[in-house]
Design an enzyme around this catalytic site. Sequence first.
Site, short mmCIF file in Angstrom:
data_model
loop_
_atom_site.label_atom_id
_atom_site.label_comp_id
_atom_site.label_asym_id
_atom_site.label_seq_id
_atom_site.Cartn_x
_atom_site.Cartn_y
_atom_site.Cartn_z
N ARG A 79 -13.30 -7.67 -20.73
CA ARG A 79 -13.71 -8.55 -19.71
C ARG A 79 -13.46 -8.88 -18.37
O ARG A 79 -11.58 -8.82 -18.88
CB ARG A 79 -14.68 -9.90 -20.81
CG ARG A 79 -15.67 -9.85 -21.40
CD ARG A 79 -16.52 -10.83 -22.45
NE ARG A 79 -17.37 -10.08 -23.68
CZ ARG A 79 -17.53 -9.09 -24.53
NH1 ARG A 79 -16.80 -9.01 -24.62
NH2 ARG A 79 -18.75 -9.19 -24.97
N HIS A 104 -17.37 -3.88 -19.23
CA HIS A 104 -16.81 -2.95 -19.38
C HIS A 104 -16.87 -2.17 -17.63
O HIS A 104 -18.19 -1.10 -18.43
CB HIS A 104 -18.26 -2.20 -20.18
CG HIS A 104 -17.77 -2.37 -21.68
ND1 HIS A 104 -15.77 -2.90 -21.87
CD2 HIS A 104 -18.29 -2.89 -23.09
CE1 HIS A 104 -15.86 -3.29 -23.11
NE2 HIS A 104 -17.55 -3.07 -23.89
N HIS A 174 -15.03 3.95 -26.53
CA HIS A 174 -16.46 3.44 -27.26
C HIS A 174 -17.00 4.37 -28.27
O HIS A 174 -18.15 3.88 -28.47
CB HIS A 174 -16.76 2.43 -26.25
CG HIS A 174 -17.45 1.32 -26.87
ND1 HIS A 174 -18.27 0.81 -27.41
CD2 HIS A 174 -16.88 -0.36 -26.27
CE1 HIS A 174 -18.04 -0.24 -27.69
NE2 HIS A 174 -18.17 -1.54 -27.29
N TYR A 176 -18.65 4.46 -31.23
CA TYR A 176 -18.60 3.51 -32.84
C TYR A 176 -18.68 4.71 -34.20
O TYR A 176 -19.31 6.03 -34.10
CB TYR A 176 -20.12 3.09 -33.00
CG TYR A 176 -20.58 2.12 -32.34
CD1 TYR A 176 -20.45 0.20 -32.81
CD2 TYR A 176 -20.92 2.15 -30.77
CE1 TYR A 176 -21.15 -0.38 -32.04
CE2 TYR A 176 -20.88 1.30 -30.44
CZ TYR A 176 -20.98 0.11 -30.22
OH TYR A 176 -21.21 -1.09 -29.24
N GLU A 307 -10.59 0.01 -29.69
CA GLU A 307 -11.08 0.77 -29.03
C GLU A 307 -9.24 0.02 -27.94
O GLU A 307 -8.69 -0.91 -27.59
CB GLU A 307 -12.13 -0.16 -27.21
CG GLU A 307 -13.39 -0.50 -28.22
CD GLU A 307 -14.05 -1.53 -27.73
OE1 GLU A 307 -14.01 -2.15 -26.50
OE2 GLU A 307 -15.38 -2.25 -28.67
C1 GAL Z 1 -17.40 -4.14 -27.11
C2 GAL Z 1 -17.04 -5.76 -26.63
C3 GAL Z 1 -18.10 -6.29 -27.43
C4 GAL Z 1 -19.42 -5.96 -26.69
C5 GAL Z 1 -19.63 -4.25 -27.22
C6 GAL Z 1 -20.67 -3.71 -26.35
O1 GAL Z 1 -16.35 -3.56 -26.51
O2 GAL Z 1 -16.24 -6.21 -27.22
O3 GAL Z 1 -18.32 -7.95 -27.50
O4 GAL Z 1 -19.90 -6.23 -25.94
O5 GAL Z 1 -18.36 -3.79 -26.45
O6 GAL Z 1 -21.85 -4.27 -26.43
#
Ligand code: GAL
Length: 347
Positions: A79, A104, A174, A176, A307
């Site tokens: 952010r 982002h 990003h 997962y 991240e």
């Molecule tokens: C992460 C962030 C979360 C959320 C996610 C995306 O990087 O810290 O708050 O925005 O991405 O859904």
Amino acid sequence: MSFIIEDFGKLNGTEQVKRITLSSDAFECSFITYGACIQSIKVPSKDGLIDIALGFDTLEGYVQQDKYMGATVGRFANRISGAAFSLNGKEYLLAPNEGRNTLHGGLFGFDKKNWAIEDADVNSVTFFYISPDGEEGFPGSLSVRVRYTVDGNRLTVSYSADSDQDTVVNIINHSYLNLSSGGTVCDHFVRIDSDLYLPTDKESIPIAAAPVAGTPMDLRQVTILSERLDSSFDQIKKARGYDHCFILNPSDFSASKITCYSDASGVIMKLFTDAPAVQFYTGNFLDGCPAGKGGAVYSDRSGLCFETGSCPDSPNRPEFPSALLKAGERFTQSTVFEFGLLPDTGK
Ligand code: GAL
């Protein structure tokens, strides 16, 4: 070692998206040009090869989702408060896309671009994108490269960026990950070499760095996530899990900063990085994601993200490590993901 390149659908029915698969003797990864995403990471587990990266079988899945699945995120990950920052005495107004803040990279960040393949060989691929001056409000034309290298049991992610004007840069991956390739990550063990984290306010904007000591944010010793995720600690409750920036303790690149493993699969992963921080996110808002690979249903906590990058809101926070990239200078950063099997499950 092998290298495969194939079509992965057409963006808006016109722009070809490619998938590149690289493999070493030990494991295999696929990447797509859309978002310069990591689409799969197949590593040996005690039950054979398993895919530990969440994602989709088709381009449509990537286009429809809004979770930044596997993506390269930029120009500024996480952010920027008030969707604005000042640089060299000038205020830059960004596109707000999460309330009044920018998340982002804005409305149409790097995750939504179809990157070019600049270079590829048997163990690496380099994706390239030029972010024009003023894109999403950021100054300077920025040439960005993401290089993925698959070598032995290591996936290396290297970024470089050059700008023709002073600008700010925070590029992260990003992905997962779920080291059991299914279920939630609550049974995962995690260690993060960090003495300080950034508590956040109700808009997820960092307040001021605070010591992890004596709080559930202390992950300096290997910890099972289930012990922490439902903690009544205000920061964890508010975020529904971990969604915090940890300032990494300075150490040599050869010392791993993060360890994560699953007893269920026997997969252990170590991260090495020269990034100053990591946003550790336990997939607290994954619900509602379109069906994933093989019809997988991704619910909250199905995957976790490490991240590695700079601190959130650093363009507005002179006390945080600087994310400034000066005109004519080059930004570089690398993270290595090293995969192995826990000793007692090793074959
Ligand atoms: C992460 C962030 C979360 C959320 C996610 C995306 O990087 O810290 O708050 O925005 O991405 O859904």
